[in-house]
Every structure is written in C-alpha cells, then in structure tokens.
Design a protein around this motif. Structure first.
Motif, PDB file in Angstrom:
ATOM      1  N   LEU A  83       0.840  -1.198   0.000  1.00 40.63           N
ATOM      2  CA  LEU A  83       0.000   0.000   0.000  1.00 40.63           C
ATOM      3  C   LEU A  83       0.875   1.248   0.000  1.00 40.63           C
ATOM      4  N   GLU A  84       0.445   2.257  -0.737  1.00 41.91           N
ATOM      5  CA  GLU A  84       1.192   3.512  -0.747  1.00 41.91           C
ATOM      6  C   GLU A  84       1.153   4.180   0.623  1.00 41.91           C
ATOM      7  N   VAL A  85       0.007   4.085   1.281  1.00 44.44           N
ATOM      8  CA  VAL A  85      -0.156   4.644   2.623  1.00 44.44           C
ATOM      9  C   VAL A  85      -0.691   3.536   3.534  1.00 44.44           C
ATOM     10  N   PRO A  86       0.015   3.198   4.609  1.00 42.86           N
ATOM     11  CA  PRO A  86      -0.478   2.161   5.529  1.00 42.86           C
ATOM     12  C   PRO A  86      -1.846   2.522   6.099  1.00 42.86           C
ATOM     13  N   ILE A  87      -2.683   1.517   6.266  1.00 40.06           N
ATOM     14  CA  ILE A  87      -4.020   1.716   6.817  1.00 40.06           C
ATOM     15  C   ILE A  87      -3.953   1.598   8.344  1.00 40.06           C
ATOM     16  N   PRO A  88      -4.498   2.556   9.070  1.00 40.75           N
ATOM     17  CA  PRO A  88      -4.452   2.478  10.543  1.00 40.75           C
ATOM     18  C   PRO A  88      -5.084   1.187  11.061  1.00 40.75           C
ATOM     19  N   SER A  89      -4.450   0.592  12.049  1.00 41.72           N
ATOM     20  CA  SER A  89      -4.966  -0.639  12.659  1.00 41.72           C
ATOM     21  C   SER A  89      -5.928  -0.256  13.772  1.00 41.72           C
ATOM     22  N   ASN A  90      -7.205  -0.307  13.447  1.00 36.99           N
ATOM     23  CA  ASN A  90      -8.216   0.077  14.425  1.00 36.99           C
ATOM     24  C   ASN A  90      -9.501  -0.692  14.170  1.00 36.99           C
ATOM     25  N   GLU A  91     -10.564  -0.308  14.844  1.00 37.03           N
ATOM     26  CA  GLU A  91     -11.839  -1.022  14.792  1.00 37.03           C
ATOM     27  C   GLU A  91     -12.393  -1.125  13.379  1.00 37.03           C
ATOM     28  N   GLY A  92     -12.084  -0.160  12.534  1.00 39.34           N
ATOM     29  CA  GLY A  92     -12.626  -0.185  11.181  1.00 39.34           C
ATOM     30  C   GLY A  92     -12.240  -1.406  10.392  1.00 39.34           C
ATOM     31  N   SER A  93     -11.086  -1.984  10.692  1.00 38.84           N
ATOM     32  CA  SER A  93     -10.637  -3.162   9.954  1.00 38.84           C
ATOM     33  C   SER A  93     -11.322  -4.442  10.413  1.00 38.84           C
ATOM     34  N   PHE A  94     -12.142  -4.363  11.467  1.00 37.59           N
ATOM     35  CA  PHE A  94     -12.903  -5.524  11.919  1.00 37.59           C
ATOM     36  C   PHE A  94     -14.331  -5.526  11.360  1.00 37.59           C
ATOM     37  N   ARG A  95     -14.879  -4.358  11.093  1.00 36.52           N
ATOM     38  CA  ARG A  95     -16.312  -4.224  10.822  1.00 36.52           C
ATOM     39  C   ARG A  95     -16.825  -4.997   9.606  1.00 36.52           C
ATOM     40  N   PRO A  96     -16.066  -5.099   8.514  1.00 31.03           N
ATOM     41  CA  PRO A  96     -16.635  -5.782   7.335  1.00 31.03           C
ATOM     42  C   PRO A  96     -16.639  -7.301   7.434  1.00 31.03           C
ATOM     43  N   ILE A  97     -16.123  -7.851   8.551  1.00 29.52           N
ATOM     44  CA  ILE A  97     -15.899  -9.293   8.640  1.00 29.52           C
ATOM     45  C   ILE A  97     -16.820  -9.912   9.683  1.00 29.52           C
ATOM     46  N   ASP A  98     -17.541 -10.942   9.273  1.00 29.19           N
ATOM     47  CA  ASP A  98     -18.396 -11.701  10.181  1.00 29.19           C
ATOM     48  C   ASP A  98     -17.875 -13.128  10.242  1.00 29.19           C
ATOM     49  N   VAL A  99     -18.087 -13.776  11.364  1.00 32.48           N
ATOM     50  CA  VAL A  99     -17.603 -15.145  11.554  1.00 32.48           C
ATOM     51  C   VAL A  99     -18.739 -16.003  12.086  1.00 32.48           C
ATOM     52  N   VAL A 100     -18.888 -17.172  11.512  1.00 32.30           N
ATOM     53  CA  VAL A 100     -19.924 -18.126  11.931  1.00 32.30           C
ATOM     54  C   VAL A 100     -19.244 -19.434  12.322  1.00 32.30           C
ATOM     55  N   ALA A 101     -19.539 -19.914  13.515  1.00 32.88           N
ATOM     56  CA  ALA A 101     -19.058 -21.216  13.971  1.00 32.88           C
ATOM     57  C   ALA A 101     -20.143 -21.816  14.857  1.00 32.88           C
ATOM     58  N   PRO A 102     -20.679 -22.972  14.516  1.00 33.69           N
ATOM     59  CA  PRO A 102     -21.769 -23.569  15.307  1.00 33.69           C
ATOM     60  C   PRO A 102     -21.367 -23.797  16.758  1.00 33.69           C
ATOM     61  N   GLU A 103     -22.283 -23.505  17.658  1.00 33.69           N
ATOM     62  CA  GLU A 103     -22.035 -23.807  19.067  1.00 33.69           C
ATOM     63  C   GLU A 103     -21.778 -25.303  19.232  1.00 33.69           C
ATOM     64  N   GLY A 104     -20.792 -25.609  20.068  1.00 31.76           N
ATOM     65  CA  GLY A 104     -20.444 -27.003  20.290  1.00 31.76           C
ATOM     66  C   GLY A 104     -19.405 -27.527  19.322  1.00 31.76           C
ATOM     67  N   SER A 105     -18.919 -26.640  18.438  1.00 31.80           N
ATOM     68  CA  SER A 105     -17.848 -27.041  17.531  1.00 31.80           C
ATOM     69  C   SER A 105     -16.502 -26.654  18.116  1.00 31.80           C
ATOM     70  N   ILE A 106     -15.433 -27.111  17.501  1.00 33.23           N
ATOM     71  CA  ILE A 106     -14.085 -26.848  17.998  1.00 33.23           C
ATOM     72  C   ILE A 106     -13.773 -25.357  18.000  1.00 33.23           C
ATOM     73  N   PHE A 107     -14.463 -24.586  17.141  1.00 30.55           N
ATOM     74  CA  PHE A 107     -14.235 -23.149  17.066  1.00 30.55           C
ATOM     75  C   PHE A 107     -15.247 -22.332  17.873  1.00 30.55           C
ATOM     76  N   ASN A 108     -16.141 -23.008  18.578  1.00 28.27           N
ATOM     77  CA  ASN A 108     -17.112 -22.306  19.420  1.00 28.27           C
ATOM     78  C   ASN A 108     -17.593 -23.256  20.514  1.00 28.27           C
ATOM     79  N   PRO A 109     -16.693 -23.632  21.429  1.00 30.67           N
ATOM     80  CA  PRO A 109     -17.040 -24.622  22.450  1.00 30.67           C
ATOM     81  C   PRO A 109     -18.041 -24.081  23.458  1.00 30.67           C
ATOM     82  N   ILE A 110     -18.714 -25.006  24.119  1.00 32.68           N
ATOM     83  CA  ILE A 110     -19.712 -24.662  25.134  1.00 32.68           C
ATOM     84  C   ILE A 110     -19.105 -24.847  26.523  1.00 32.68           C
ATOM     85  N   PHE A 111     -19.260 -23.843  27.367  1.00 30.39           N
ATOM     86  CA  PHE A 111     -18.783 -23.894  28.749  1.00 30.39           C
ATOM     87  C   PHE A 111     -19.285 -25.162  29.421  1.00 30.39           C
TER      88      PHE A 111
END
Length: 586
Positions: free
Chosen positions: A309-337
């Motif tokens: 990039l010609e100009v580095p993008i600031p590392s802040n909350e904006g870089s999280f907003r466009p991304i959603d994550v789905v992992a079923p409860e009870g799976s290895i990526f979303n364990p149940i207490f």
C-alpha cells in the motif's frame, strides 16, 4: 453541536500520535517484563479503546493478542467487580468464556477518565509462563476450563488506586513461577498506565471532541479501505478444508476444519460449519477471543498488507467491521462452557491457511501456498534443588509457503503469530537447559515450485534436570499444500531421546501433556516446510543450483523436482537439463 471533520493533515498527525502511544505501551511492557516469553518473544499486545470497546490503536505485535482485547472488554462488562469503573481501578481478566483469547493470556485494563468522565480504556495482554494449571506452563489434556489454572473475571487488582492485597496473595500462591508472574503483571500495569497518561495528554492538546472526531474518522477510513478491497473479489462462496492431527488424547483421530468464505459486495463471512465438534480436551478455540480474531487477522494480511500500500491503513476497529464469523455452538471453534480451551493456536493457524487456500483461485497474486501453520509451543519445567520450579515457554518457528513473486521465508513464525525467537545465550544463562541444535531442516525438502516453500526449523533442547515437557503443535499428518502447480511441502515431527543414548528415539505425537523427563533428555522439534508456488520447471536452473550450493536443495531433488541436472562440479549440464525438463513436460 456536531464537530466538523478533521482536516487530513491534522488527522494524520493524531493517527501518528496514537500509533506511537500503542508502540510505547508495547515497548514498556516487554522491556519491563521478567519472563522470556514476554521479554524476548514479545508474546503481547497493547492499545487504546473507546468506552464502547472499539479499538483506537494497537501495537505492532502478535495479532492474536491485540485483536482480542475488545472481546475481553465486553466480557469484563458482564463480570466487573462492583459493576462500576472508578479512577485508579486496575482489572485483571482471562476468562475464555468472557472474551479472553485463552487463560494464560492475562489482560490488564485501566479505565481512562478525562475531566471526571470515563472516555475509554488502556489495556494490554501478555502470555504468562504459569497460572497454576494441571501441568506447568501449558495444558492440553484436561477435562474442563477449571483445570487450566486461575480464572479471573473482571477482578480489580487495584480498587480506586488501592491494591487488593488478598487477590495479589492468591495469585502468587497459585503459580509455580509466582515471582515472574507478579513482576510481569506489574509491567503490564506500568504499560497500561502509560497509555492512560499519554492519551490524557493528547486530549489536553486537541480537546476531547476534536480528538474523538479524528479517531472515528480514522476508523471509518480503515473500514472504507478494507471494504473497497473486499469489493474487488468476485461475489461467491469459496471453500477449503484440512485436518488437524488429533485432540491431544484420542490419537490417530483427525479433526476436520472446513472454511467457507462468503463474499457479498464489500462484506465477508467466514463460515466454519462442518468443522469438528468440540473436543474433550483443551484443544478448543474460544469463539470471541480467538476464532473471530483469526479471521480479522487473515483479511488484514491478505488485503491490507502495508508493503503493498502507498499509505499504511491504521490498525483500528474499522478493519474488523466488514468481517463476520460463523461457527456452530459445540464445535471446535465455538465450544460450550465448561469445555477447556487453552490449546487453541494451531487451529487458528489452520483456519487462516484454509482462508488463503479458499481464496487462491480469485486472488492468485495476493495468496501464498500452504504454510507450516503449526506453531510449536513448548513448555519445559523442572524442580530446582531448593524445591522451587523453573518454567520456560518457547515458540518455535515454522515456514511460509511460496509466494507469487518470491520464495517462502524460512524458519519464521506464521500465520497468526508474530513472536521472536528466544536467544539461546539467554536460555543458557538463566535456565538448566542447553540447545544442542538450532538450524534449518535438512532431512526433507520444502515444496518445489517456481518459488519454493520455506524451510522449517529444527531445534533440539536438552533439559539438565528431571521435569516435564508439554508441547502443542500440528501438521504431522496434513501436508502444506502447493499452489498453482507447486508441490506439497513436508510435515513436521517431534522426537525425544536422551543425550547419552541418542539411538533410542521416541517419536512423539504433535501434541502431548506433562511428559516426564530425565536429566539430559532432549526434545527435537522439526517444523513443517511450506508448499511451492507455481510450476517447478519455471524456476531458473541457476536459482536451483544456488539452492544446492546453499544446502537448501539436494542434487537428487534438483533432478527429480526441478529437472535440473548438475555435474560432479555442481555446474549446470545445459543439454541434460533441457532433455530432463522436456521429459517432465516443461
């Protein structure tokens, strides 16, 4: 009255000031710490956050740490002692079911007050060498989260500036390395307090309303830039799958990891449906504090690479907003207490590796071949003559896959890690250990390609006292993939033997807990090698010869994989090479 937009020059000045604050916080933390995992490896993260827990700025350290702190803050909101923030409070938090990345990563959080009002938080996380788990340093094969060590849920180590001596005494009484633990926590407090002071100074200089206007403009800018990059990817669903060796208890039962990347307009969803069910061991991934953070890191690496990039993008909350994550409860990526979830790193690395693989067909110039994606995290421990424990945590390097325009880097952390190697001189001065071997692997070849895969490290560590080793790694069975005609890399391995009987080698699984060692026992870790990128027959013969001269490639491998024939003087036989490559289809 709504604050007008901040002009670009002033906004850049404020952005630089925020970055400096975060970097200074990280610097203070690792310079003041006592344990080598923080002091040398810099297994930490630090930054500032607004009162809604949005990331304002972050240190350039381990992505897994800093990206998780907003989740810590949301967890603290639910568990905060007294339910109210006051000036002088210092909170310690590590509960994986209330936002933490995993239990050894303690967060220290200090509220930032300005003119009597709460305006944000200064916080950091760092990996501690022992918090009293069932095995020293690290833990894998345990039944639930309570066996992972001390759990802190929004507890105040300082209340309105007064130290909670009872909590401090409890912490020191429940760690095998209590002196280092408390001193490292004190370093975290100093780091966070510096963040408070620096941010208050920034508010004094520019004013609260003006400063936060600039902060939110910077967040919007980061979001806009990431969304513009996502929008360049064709809409669709892109899928990849791989396997993890086992869960640390049920041997030879591989665990599937399935990643579906869904691109729609300028947003992306990472769907982990189809991945393994949660395990009965600690080989699970906290959803908020680790799984989601891995997805954030993956797309920042792919689409916001500062070197492109010609100009580095600031590392802040904006870089999280466009991304959603789905992992079923009870799976290895979303364990149940109360499922245990301490050994969660290699799964995140595999997840990122598969995100890259899924998107490779539509991002050929931005993706790489398969990396080792199998961080080796080892805990060595023993008891000194005075009856006290010594504990050492070490992160061993892996290797990247071949890249669109260059070879994969050798012996380097990937994909989610960013820790430094621990100097072996420091090891010898402070611990009863000797490093017998530390070099690039020569027993296997990395993935062949126009750009070869990176070469993994081999490290043999010898313990001089009886004790225990716990080791978390991966990819003993699932080979790093080759891309666009490149060949696969090589799997890793781990051996244990005694220095005085090296012929009696015990081959270990990729992960094991509390292995009892004798004096002069050696653990030798061999990191996986990355896959190759592009057709190996397109690699210039001169480059193949250079690899042979550097011992990165054997004469036989040059002939078999690259079609390059070298004579007894290691010069290129042009005619034989042309014939061999023609025979291979080049």
């Amino acid at each position: 009255m709504k604050q007008k937009k901040v002009d670009p020059i002033t906004m850049q000045v404020i952005s630089g000031a925020l970055d400096t604050i975060a970097e200074e916080m990280g610097h203070v933390l690792y310079r003041m710490s006592f344990s080598s995992i923080i002091r040398e490896s810099q297994d930490l993260g630090a930054g500032l956050f607004d009162k809604d827990y949005q990331t304002i700025c972050e240190s350039e350290s381990t992505p897994m740490h800093i990206g998780s702190i907003p989740a810590y803050l949301r967890g603290v909101e639910k568990t905060l002692q007294d339910g109210e923030w006051y000036e002088g409070d210092v909170v310690v938090h590590n509960h994986p079911y209330y936002g933490s990345s995993h239990t050894p990563d303690l967060a220290i959080i200090i509220p930032i007050f300005y003119k009597g009002r709460l305006v944000g938080f200064s916080a950091n996380t760092a990996h501690h060498i022992d918090i009293g788990a069932a095995t020293p340093g690290l833990i894998i094969d345990v039944a639930d989260v309570y066996a992972e060590g001390m759990l802190f849920s929004g507890l105040k180590l300082y209340e309105k500036g007064k130290k909670n001596e009872g909590l401090a005494k409890m912490i020191t009484a429940n760690s095998r390395a209590s002196v280092q633990l408390m001193r490292d926590i004190e370093a975290q407090i100093a780091s966070a307090q510096l963040g408070v002071n620096r941010f208050q100074q920034l508010l004094d200089k520019y004013g609260e309303e003006f400063t936060f206007t600039a902060i939110y403009q910077l967040m919007d800018y980061s979001e806009k830039m990431l969304r513009s990059k996502i929008a360049e990817i064709p809409d669709g669903e892109y899928r990849a799958e791989g396997f993890l060796d086992d869960d640390g208890r049920n041997r030879d039962v591989q665990l599937p990891v399935v990643v579906t990347v869904k691109i729609k307009g300028d947003s992306v969803t990472v769907d982990l449906t189809g991945s393994a069910d949660q395990t009965p061991t600690a080989y699970n991934v906290p959803f908020e504090g680790s799984c989601k953070v891995a997805a954030f890191a993956a797309f920042r690496k792919l689409l916001l690479d500062a070197s492109k990039l010609e100009v580095p993008i600031p590392s802040n909350e904006g870089s999280f907003r466009p991304i959603d994550v789905v992992a079923p409860e009870g799976s290895i990526f979303n364990p149940i207490f109360p499922a245990a979830a301490e050994a969660r790193f290699t799964q995140c690395n595999m997840m990122i590796d598969l995100i890259i693989r899924a998107l490779a067909p539509v991002l050929p110039d931005q993706t790489i071949a398969g990396s080792s994606a199998a961080i080796s995290f080892a805990s060595y421990a023993g008891v000194k003559e005075d009856g006290n424990y010594w504990v050492f945590l070490e992160v061993n390097e892996g290797a990247y896959g071949g890249r669109p325009h260059s070879d994969g880097p050798d012996a380097i952390d990937n994909l989610m890690a960013n820790t430094r190697n621990n100097p072996i001189e420091d090891l010898g001065m402070h611990l009863p250990m000797i490093c017998d071997r530390y070099e690039l692997r020569d027993d296997v070849m990395p993935g062949a390609g126009k750009y070869r895969g990176g070469i993994g490290v081999v490290k043999a560590q010898r313990v001089l006292t009886p004790g225990f080793i716990t080791h978390e790694s991966e990819r003993h069975t699932h080979v790093p993939w080759g891309a666009f005609g490149g060949s696969e890399g090589a799997v890793g391995k781990c051996d244990i033997y005694n220095y005085h009987s090296k012929e009696n080698v015990k081959s270990m699984y990729s992960k094991f807990s509390g292995y009892a060692t004798k004096s002069n026992d050696v653990m030798a870790f061999y990191a996986p090698c990355g896959g190759g990128y592009g057709n190996p027959l397109e690699r210039p013969p001169e480059q193949v010869r250079e690899d042979v001269l550097d011992d990165f490639c054997t004469v036989q491998h040059a002939h078999e994989a690259y079609g390059v024939v070298l004579d007894q003087n290691l010069e290129i036989d042009r005619m034989a090479t042309a014939a061999r490559r023609s025979e291979m289809g080049g």
